[in-house]
Design an enzyme around this catalytic site. Structure first.
Site: not given
Ligand code: UDP
Length: 313
Positions: A15, A125
């Protein structure tokens, strides 16, 4: 992650922590702070940790921002994913579960939405997720990449014990903002549009609990053993919920109405998105355990009231 560990899977986390939280990673789970576009690092983690399945959740996910900053979304959601896919192929990893979205459908001709409907995203998106779906399909043929794409509807709620929940900065999502508004932590909730062709004029969405989403991911794993697998599933409860119904439910939990103001539509928002998740039920035996909006919001309420500063101590 908790679900994977409980099912006996050894797991590691990569991450960038641009939006993720180190504190959300369970103790003892190897953590690598890296961006997916850092292909060399990702490849070496995949090799060293002998990874056999990737679950790819990382993305920017603000619909409104994607309309005003499309390149940010194409680079982060598409380009970085292409780096991940190349790192996987180089490391010999052939299985991936991908977080796609109902935003890939755009404005559906009919609802509830089934997977076979045409996809025509109306914001960058949704487009970025759609493009990744396309890359997965292509690699399925050329490189025996096996994948499951889950088209999430509105991921919502928090862990039942109230220890893991949403902590976004900035926060743009309806449920956390409504809870924040009723608790006096943020300004009154702006209702984006009251003139949609829906029963109360506000948008209809299908809110699905995060734990239910997790269960679908686990259920897909055995399917990826089979060569040639490429799966697409809607994940939603099938129940349309209006913005005002969400505010009513938060108000009932709080014991007072959510302060609100009525504003114009937000760019990129389709009027109604809710799922027909029959395919996931038939193929994976997936049934959402949280069926109504109230039990979902209850879990979010627990998280937000117990963690006023999110993951920050
Ligand atoms: N919404 C709203 N006010 C807000 C945030 C969201 O009226 O401050 C509406 C939004 O227009 C959409 C629904 O709530 O119809 C859910 O939005 P959210 O941003 O939570 O998720 P999205 O549908 O964008 O994934």
């Amino acid at each position: 992650m908790r679900h994977l560990l409980a099912a006996g899977h050894r797991s590691v986390v990569i991450d960038s922590l641009v939006f993720g939280h180190r504190a959300a990673v369970p103790p003892g789970v190897p953590f690598y702070g890296a961006d997916l576009a850092d292909e060399a690092t990702v490849r070496s983690v995949l090799e060293q940790e002998r990874i056999d399945v990737v679950m790819h959740f990382a993305a920017f996910a603000y619909v409104g921002e994607s309309v005003t900053h499309p390149l940010k979304y194409y680079f982060n959601n598409v380009v970085a994913t292409l780096h991940l896919l190349r790192a996987m192929l180089d490391a010999g990893v052939r299985r991936i579960v991908f977080s796609s979205t109902c935003a890939t459908y755009g404005i559906p001709a009919t609802v509830p939405i089934v997977e076979s409907m045409p996809q025509a995203p109306i914001n960058p998106y949704g487009r970025s997720k759609y493009d990744v779906e396309g890359a997965l399909r292509a690699l399925q043929g050329t490189h025996d990449l096996r994948f499951a794409c889950f088209r999430y509807f509105n991921a919502a709620g928090a862990s039942e014990d109230g220890d893991l929940g949403e902590d976004h900065s900035p926060e743009t999502h309806l449920i956390p903002l409504a809870i924040g508004a009723v608790l006096g932590r943020n300004p009154p909730l702006q209702v984006f549009g009251t003139d949609y062709p829906t029963p109360d004029g506000t948008c209809l969405r299908d809110y699905v609990h995060v734990d239910d989403l997790c269960r679908a991911h686990l259920a897909a794993l055995p399917r990826l053993e089979r060569p040639g697998t490429g799966l697409f599933y809607n994940l939603g409860t099938g129940r349309p919920t209006a913005v005002l119904e969400v505010l009513d439910a938060v108000g009932r939990l709080a014991g007072r109405p959510v302060p609100r103001a009525f504003g114009p539509r937000r760019a990129g928002d389709p009027p109604a998105l809710y799922a027909d998740a029959t395919l996931a039920r038939q193929d994976l035996g997936w049934e959402p355990r949280y069926r109504g909006i109230e039990p979902i919001i209850e879990t979010a309420w627990r998280w937000h009231t117990r963690h006023p500063h999110g993951f920050a101590r």
